[in-house]
Design a protein around this motif. Structure first.
Motif, PDB file in Angstrom:
ATOM      1  N   SER B  16       0.846  -1.185   0.000  1.00 29.89           N
ATOM      2  CA  SER B  16       0.000   0.000   0.000  1.00 29.89           C
ATOM      3  C   SER B  16       0.886   1.240   0.000  1.00 29.89           C
ATOM      4  O   SER B  16       1.997   1.217   0.500  1.00 29.89           O
ATOM      5  CB  SER B  16      -0.898   0.017   1.234  1.00 29.89           C
ATOM      6  N   ASP B  17       0.370   2.318  -0.572  1.00 27.51           N
ATOM      7  CA  ASP B  17       1.166   3.528  -0.718  1.00 27.51           C
ATOM      8  C   ASP B  17       1.436   4.203   0.606  1.00 27.51           C
ATOM      9  O   ASP B  17       0.558   4.308   1.453  1.00 27.51           O
ATOM     10  CB  ASP B  17       0.427   4.516  -1.617  1.00 27.51           C
ATOM     11  N   ARG B  18       2.646   4.665   0.766  1.00 23.50           N
ATOM     12  CA  ARG B  18       2.980   5.511   1.910  1.00 23.50           C
ATOM     13  C   ARG B  18       3.054   6.939   1.417  1.00 23.50           C
ATOM     14  O   ARG B  18       3.710   7.214   0.415  1.00 23.50           O
ATOM     15  CB  ARG B  18       4.352   5.127   2.482  1.00 23.50           C
ATOM     16  N   GLY B  19       2.421   7.812   2.132  1.00 26.95           N
ATOM     17  CA  GLY B  19       2.567   9.236   1.834  1.00 26.95           C
ATOM     18  C   GLY B  19       1.890   9.676   0.554  1.00 26.95           C
ATOM     19  O   GLY B  19       2.145  10.758   0.061  1.00 26.95           O
ATOM     20  N   GLY B  20       1.012   8.841   0.021  1.00 29.17           N
ATOM     21  CA  GLY B  20       0.248   9.246  -1.154  1.00 29.17           C
ATOM     22  C   GLY B  20       1.101   9.361  -2.394  1.00 29.17           C
ATOM     23  O   GLY B  20       2.291   9.032  -2.383  1.00 29.17           O
ATOM     24  N   PRO B  21       0.506   9.826  -3.486  1.00 24.57           N
ATOM     25  CA  PRO B  21       1.204   9.839  -4.775  1.00 24.57           C
ATOM     26  C   PRO B  21       2.386  10.802  -4.818  1.00 24.57           C
ATOM     27  O   PRO B  21       3.249  10.677  -5.685  1.00 24.57           O
ATOM     28  CB  PRO B  21       0.115  10.257  -5.765  1.00 24.57           C
ATOM     29  N   ALA B  22       2.441  11.763  -3.906  1.00 21.86           N
ATOM     30  CA  ALA B  22       3.537  12.744  -3.959  1.00 21.86           C
ATOM     31  C   ALA B  22       4.846  12.161  -3.438  1.00 21.86           C
ATOM     32  O   ALA B  22       5.928  12.579  -3.826  1.00 21.86           O
ATOM     33  CB  ALA B  22       3.167  13.974  -3.138  1.00 21.86           C
ATOM     34  N   GLN B  23       4.741  11.182  -2.568  1.00 25.64           N
ATOM     35  CA  GLN B  23       5.941  10.548  -2.002  1.00 25.64           C
ATOM     36  C   GLN B  23       6.643   9.717  -3.080  1.00 25.64           C
ATOM     37  O   GLN B  23       6.003   8.923  -3.757  1.00 25.64           O
ATOM     38  CB  GLN B  23       5.484   9.641  -0.854  1.00 25.64           C
ATOM     39  N   PRO B  24       7.949   9.897  -3.266  1.00 21.15           N
ATOM     40  CA  PRO B  24       8.626   9.108  -4.291  1.00 21.15           C
ATOM     41  C   PRO B  24       8.543   7.613  -3.977  1.00 21.15           C
ATOM     42  O   PRO B  24       8.530   7.231  -2.804  1.00 21.15           O
ATOM     43  CB  PRO B  24      10.077   9.591  -4.233  1.00 21.15           C
ATOM     44  N   LEU B  25       8.469   6.790  -5.026  1.00 21.59           N
ATOM     45  CA  LEU B  25       8.435   5.340  -4.817  1.00 21.59           C
ATOM     46  C   LEU B  25       9.807   4.870  -4.345  1.00 21.59           C
ATOM     47  O   LEU B  25       9.925   4.017  -3.483  1.00 21.59           O
ATOM     48  CB  LEU B  25       8.068   4.639  -6.126  1.00 21.59           C
ATOM     49  N   LEU B  26      10.843   5.455  -4.937  1.00 20.69           N
ATOM     50  CA  LEU B  26      12.198   5.035  -4.590  1.00 20.69           C
ATOM     51  C   LEU B  26      13.057   6.277  -4.390  1.00 20.69           C
ATOM     52  O   LEU B  26      13.035   7.190  -5.208  1.00 20.69           O
ATOM     53  CB  LEU B  26      12.780   4.193  -5.728  1.00 20.69           C
ATOM     54  N   THR B  27      13.771   6.314  -3.291  1.00 25.24           N
ATOM     55  CA  THR B  27      14.684   7.427  -3.042  1.00 25.24           C
ATOM     56  C   THR B  27      16.064   6.846  -2.798  1.00 25.24           C
ATOM     57  O   THR B  27      16.218   5.923  -2.005  1.00 25.24           O
ATOM     58  CB  THR B  27      14.252   8.229  -1.799  1.00 25.24           C
ATOM     59  N   VAL B  28      17.043   7.363  -3.499  1.00 27.91           N
ATOM     60  CA  VAL B  28      18.407   6.878  -3.358  1.00 27.91           C
ATOM     61  C   VAL B  28      19.251   8.009  -2.804  1.00 27.91           C
ATOM     62  O   VAL B  28      19.244   9.111  -3.349  1.00 27.91           O
ATOM     63  CB  VAL B  28      18.956   6.414  -4.724  1.00 27.91           C
ATOM     64  N   ASN B  29      19.930   7.757  -1.689  1.00 25.80           N
ATOM     65  CA  ASN B  29      20.747   8.795  -1.064  1.00 25.80           C
ATOM     66  C   ASN B  29      22.202   8.367  -0.976  1.00 25.80           C
ATOM     67  O   ASN B  29      22.503   7.337  -0.378  1.00 25.80           O
ATOM     68  CB  ASN B  29      20.244   9.080   0.355  1.00 25.80           C
ATOM     69  N   GLY B  30      23.063   9.154  -1.574  1.00 25.52           N
ATOM     70  CA  GLY B  30      24.509   8.948  -1.445  1.00 25.52           C
ATOM     71  C   GLY B  30      24.977   7.541  -1.768  1.00 25.52           C
ATOM     72  O   GLY B  30      25.822   6.983  -1.073  1.00 25.52           O
ATOM     73  N   LEU B  31      24.445   6.975  -2.832  1.00 21.72           N
ATOM     74  CA  LEU B  31      24.809   5.603  -3.189  1.00 21.72           C
ATOM     75  C   LEU B  31      26.244   5.558  -3.721  1.00 21.72           C
ATOM     76  O   LEU B  31      26.624   6.339  -4.591  1.00 21.72           O
ATOM     77  CB  LEU B  31      23.841   5.092  -4.252  1.00 21.72           C
ATOM     78  N   VAL B  32      27.046   4.654  -3.157  1.00 24.30           N
ATOM     79  CA  VAL B  32      28.450   4.529  -3.553  1.00 24.30           C
ATOM     80  C   VAL B  32      28.771   3.065  -3.768  1.00 24.30           C
ATOM     81  O   VAL B  32      28.351   2.210  -2.987  1.00 24.30           O
ATOM     82  CB  VAL B  32      29.380   5.088  -2.441  1.00 24.30           C
ATOM     83  N   VAL B  97      15.639   3.896  -0.184  1.00 25.72           N
ATOM     84  CA  VAL B  97      14.359   3.915   0.513  1.00 25.72           C
ATOM     85  C   VAL B  97      13.271   3.610  -0.496  1.00 25.72           C
ATOM     86  O   VAL B  97      13.139   4.309  -1.505  1.00 25.72           O
ATOM     87  CB  VAL B  97      14.111   5.289   1.169  1.00 25.72           C
ATOM     88  N   PHE B  98      12.523   2.523  -0.245  1.00 25.51           N
ATOM     89  CA  PHE B  98      11.464   2.130  -1.164  1.00 25.51           C
ATOM     90  C   PHE B  98      10.130   2.282  -0.472  1.00 25.51           C
ATOM     91  O   PHE B  98       9.907   1.691   0.588  1.00 25.51           O
ATOM     92  CB  PHE B  98      11.687   0.678  -1.599  1.00 25.51           C
ATOM     93  N   ASN B  99       9.275   3.091  -1.020  1.00 22.61           N
ATOM     94  CA  ASN B  99       7.936   3.279  -0.487  1.00 22.61           C
ATOM     95  C   ASN B  99       7.978   3.633   1.009  1.00 22.61           C
ATOM     96  O   ASN B  99       7.220   3.100   1.806  1.00 22.61           O
ATOM     97  CB  ASN B  99       7.130   1.997  -0.723  1.00 22.61           C
TER      98      ASN B  99
END
Lengths: 353, 361
Positions: B16-32, B97-99
């Motif tokens: 189920s969606d977290r944070g509604g449609p505005a929340q990104p599905l996938l967020t990548v931070n500082g991937l190395v 971060v996914f969903n």
């Protein structure tokens, strides 16, 4: 573009009714089924087609690179006055590299990994000419400068794996030009390269062709790359050239349904978001059992019963433009229609703007 | 966030969606991701050695229902990024971060994440098991995730039908009995069998002929609509990336150069590398051939990337400051650019002019 005046002199490459059949597998595979091709001195011809269309097989036949025992080559190939199919093994070795030479898609596989690039060029020059190693190395250095390899002196002593992709392709072009051939055969030379490197190599080929007066046969599946270098286009399908003509003619006014469909299947430029691509249904025919009629008939939107009866002969459309199709009238209409449609949308766009 | 955790406790389905449609599905931070090169004995003892900086600090988001295109040359890290996202290789640093949940955390274990994120590879042949029929290949994934065998097979046959391969003719075939385009359809069907939300397409159409490529692209667009999918579409073909993507991310030597809406980015590239990449595309117009290459040389080696801005060695607008200072991603009007020219006060002589132009507009 002075193709017309060059066409008066005898072509340097002349292929007549070339048929290549491979007998290795269970069923003989007819990879090339009657190709006629002429290339004038100083002209670049692009052989365009998808995988299995016979473009590379045609090109390799020009150097007789196919395994002799499992291949039947029929027809006639003449390059710079030599009857290529009649050459003995010694004469064939003299011919390769000296009259015609080839550059390949993947230089890392084509170059010898255990010799430096310089050694390979020197060896190739000394196989064909009686000159000293020092002299040959000087020639190699000139070649490296010619294909714009930075710090050429140092690069001559590099092994292929020590070079970057673009540099290796330049080295292979230098090797191919080592014995001053008149015909350069290029088999997808830029396919494995990155976009920013591909354009550099295409420009280099164009420059060499102009300066050395080379005839180039350029095999590719990428129409964009072909437009950048070719004077003439030859589009292949199922082992035959289905359309042939000056680049501008074929691009602007394609008359074979296959060429037309290929142009429309490209996701190109500013296409409308969400618009579907015009795809060609089905897949290319099995070369082990080709249909009796036109090989493209079952995927063609303009197909008629007559198309299934016999293989169409070439229809002359003027100015060296010809297509092997019974329905060139239908494609002419389709081209005119799509031209009108684009004109209309651009009018609409300017009006709304 | 606290609400999210409490919902998890009362057992709402994980997709189920977290944070509604505005929340990104996938967020990548500082991937190395750094790959170690073979070290000598001394290097091992001293704890030093060279590394390939394949992905070196990448941040991006994928919104729900969008297609994010990733373009760049070989060695830019686009495929490594895809493999990191799937956790096929472990990242050296950074978080995914996914969903709304960190991947690998107790709330979203890897197994559950992998059901929701699937991948289609470039080589359609080597990515299928040659000893399984295509029906078994497609039904395998759902069975691993606990779907009963009969149901998995029904699902596989429906998907085959959906990707245009008549199940009665094709279900029992082996991968070698299919053409390249058909095999790629099987791979797409297999990716969809676990009912994922995000599909990573790593050069999925690059090995196909143009006429077949168009069929597969059309199919991908239809499936996205039908199943409400989100795509990460990796390609070296800029035409295709522009056609299929809503937003495009341009990578260079393990870093993001520029991200933005596809049309805006292609019409008005901000980063000098994007501009060079676009002008390297063959023109398709015999009367307007390219006369000069936009860039000289090859992309540098990611083992020892240039200091400062990675692109400064090939950049036509490079100045002294570019070799000293690494640019960071700056956001403006839904577009992100990592270039000192677009960083006010960076010391690049063009930066002031750009800032003034922004101010004026």
């Amino acid at each position: 573009m002075n193709t017309a005046s060059r066409a008066d002199s005898a072509p340097i490459v002349s292929v007549r009714d070339l048929r290549v059949t491979f007998n290795g597998g269970k069923k003989p595979v007819s990879a090339v089924n009657g190709v006629d091709l002429s290339v004038a001195r100083g002209e670049t011809v692009a052989l365009i087609g998808e995988s299995g269309s016979g473009k590379s097989v045609t090109l390799r036949s020009l150097l007789r690179l196919h395994p002799e025992r499992r291949t039947r080559i029929e027809g006639r190939i003449e390059v710079a006055g030599e009857d290529v199919l009649a050459l003995g093994s010694r004469a064939l070795a003299d011919y390769r590299g000296r009259v015609a030479s080839m550059i390949f898609q993947e230089p890392l596989l084509a170059l010898d990994p255990v010799y430096t690039v310089g050694q390979q060029i020197v060896e190739s020059i000394r196989r064909h000419e009686r000159i000293s190693p020092a002299e040959a190395r000087k020639r190699a250095l000139e070649l490296f400068e010619r294909v714009r390899i930075p710090s050429p002196e140092r690069r001559l002593d590099a092994y292929p794996h020590e070079m970057s992709g673009g540099m290796r392709q330049r080295a292979m072009i230098a090797l191919a030009l080592a014995c001053r051939p008149q015909v350069l055969l290029a088999d997808e030379p830029t396919t494995a390269l990155d976009a920013t490197v591909q354009i550099q190599i295409l420009l280099l080929l164009r420059e060499l062709q102009r300066e050395l007066g080379l005839a180039i046969v350029f095999v590719t599946h990428d129409m964009g790359a072909a437009v950048e270098v070719a004077d003439r286009f030859a589009v292949m399908y199922a082992g035959r050239i289905v359309e042939e003509g000056p680049t501008r003619e074929v691009i602007r006014n394609p008359r074979h349904p296959y060429t037309l469909a290929l142009m429309q299947a490209r996701a190109d430029g500013a296409m409308e978001k969400g618009a579907r691509l015009a795809s060609i249904p089905g897949a290319p025919p099995d070369l082990a059992q080709l249909p009796t009629g036109c090989a493209f008939a079952e995927r063609c939107t303009f197909v008629q019963p007559a198309c299934l009866q016999s293989r169409p002969e070439a229809v002359e459309l003027g100015g060296g433009h010809r297509a092997r199709c019974l329905r060139t009238d239908a494609t002419a209409q389709a081209v005119a229609q799509s031209a009108r449609a684009t004109a209309n949308t651009s009018i609409l766009l300017t009006e709304t703007a | 966030m606290s609400i999210g955790i409490s919902i998890e406790h009362i057992g709402v389905a994980a997709d189920s969606d977290r944070g509604g449609p505005a929340q990104p599905l996938l967020t990548v931070n500082g991937l190395v991701k750094h790959f170690d090169l073979k070290k000598g004995f001394v290097d091992t003892v001293m704890g030093r050695g060279k590394v390939v900086r394949a992905v070196d600090g990448v941040d991006f988001r994928i919104l729900k229902g969008e297609t994010l295109g990733v373009v760049g040359e070989s060695g830019c890290g686009k495929s490594t990024t895809a493999r990191l996202l799937m956790h096929l290789i472990d990242p050296s640093a950074g978080e995914i971060v996914f969903n709304g949940e960190t991947v690998g955390s107790p709330a979203l274990p890897l197994r559950e994440y992998r059901r929701q994120v699937q991948m289609v590879f470039q080589d359609s042949y080597s990515s299928l098991n040659p000893r399984l029929t295509i029906q078994d290949s497609i039904a395998f994934g759902p069975q691993v995730h606990g779907v009963p065998k009969q149901e998995a097979i029904t699902r596989a046959r429906n998907l085959l039908e959906r990707v245009g391969l008549e199940p009665r003719r094709f279900a029992g075939r082996y991968p070698h009995e299919l053409s390249g385009g058909q095999r790629q359809r099987v791979n797409i069907a297999r990716a969809l069998a676990c009912e994922p939300r995000l599909v990573i397409l790593d050069e999925a159409v690059s090995a196909l002929d143009k006429s077949v490529e168009a069929q597969v692209l059309n199919l991908l667009m239809d499936l996205k609509e039908e199943f409400g999918l989100t795509y990460l579409f990796i390609s070296h073909d800029l035409h295709v990336a522009r056609y299929i993507s809503d937003r495009v991310m341009v990578m260079y030597l393990g870093k993001v150069a520029e991200t933005g809406p596809a049309e805006a980015l292609f019409e008005q590239p901000l980063h000098p590398y994007t501009r060079a990449l676009l002008s390297s595309m063959p023109s398709m117009d015999p009367d307007r051939r390219t006369e000069e290459a936009a860039l000289a040389g090859d992309p540098p080696n990611p083992i020892d990337p240039p200091p400062g801005c990675r692109f400064h060695t090939r950049c036509p607008l490079a100045e002294a400051v570019c070799s000293q200072r690494a640019p960071s991603l700056k956001t403006r009007q839904r577009r992100e650019t990592a270039c000192l020219i677009h960083e006010p006060g960076s010391g690049h002589s063009h930066a002031a002019a750009v800032a003034a132009a922004v101010h004026a507009s």
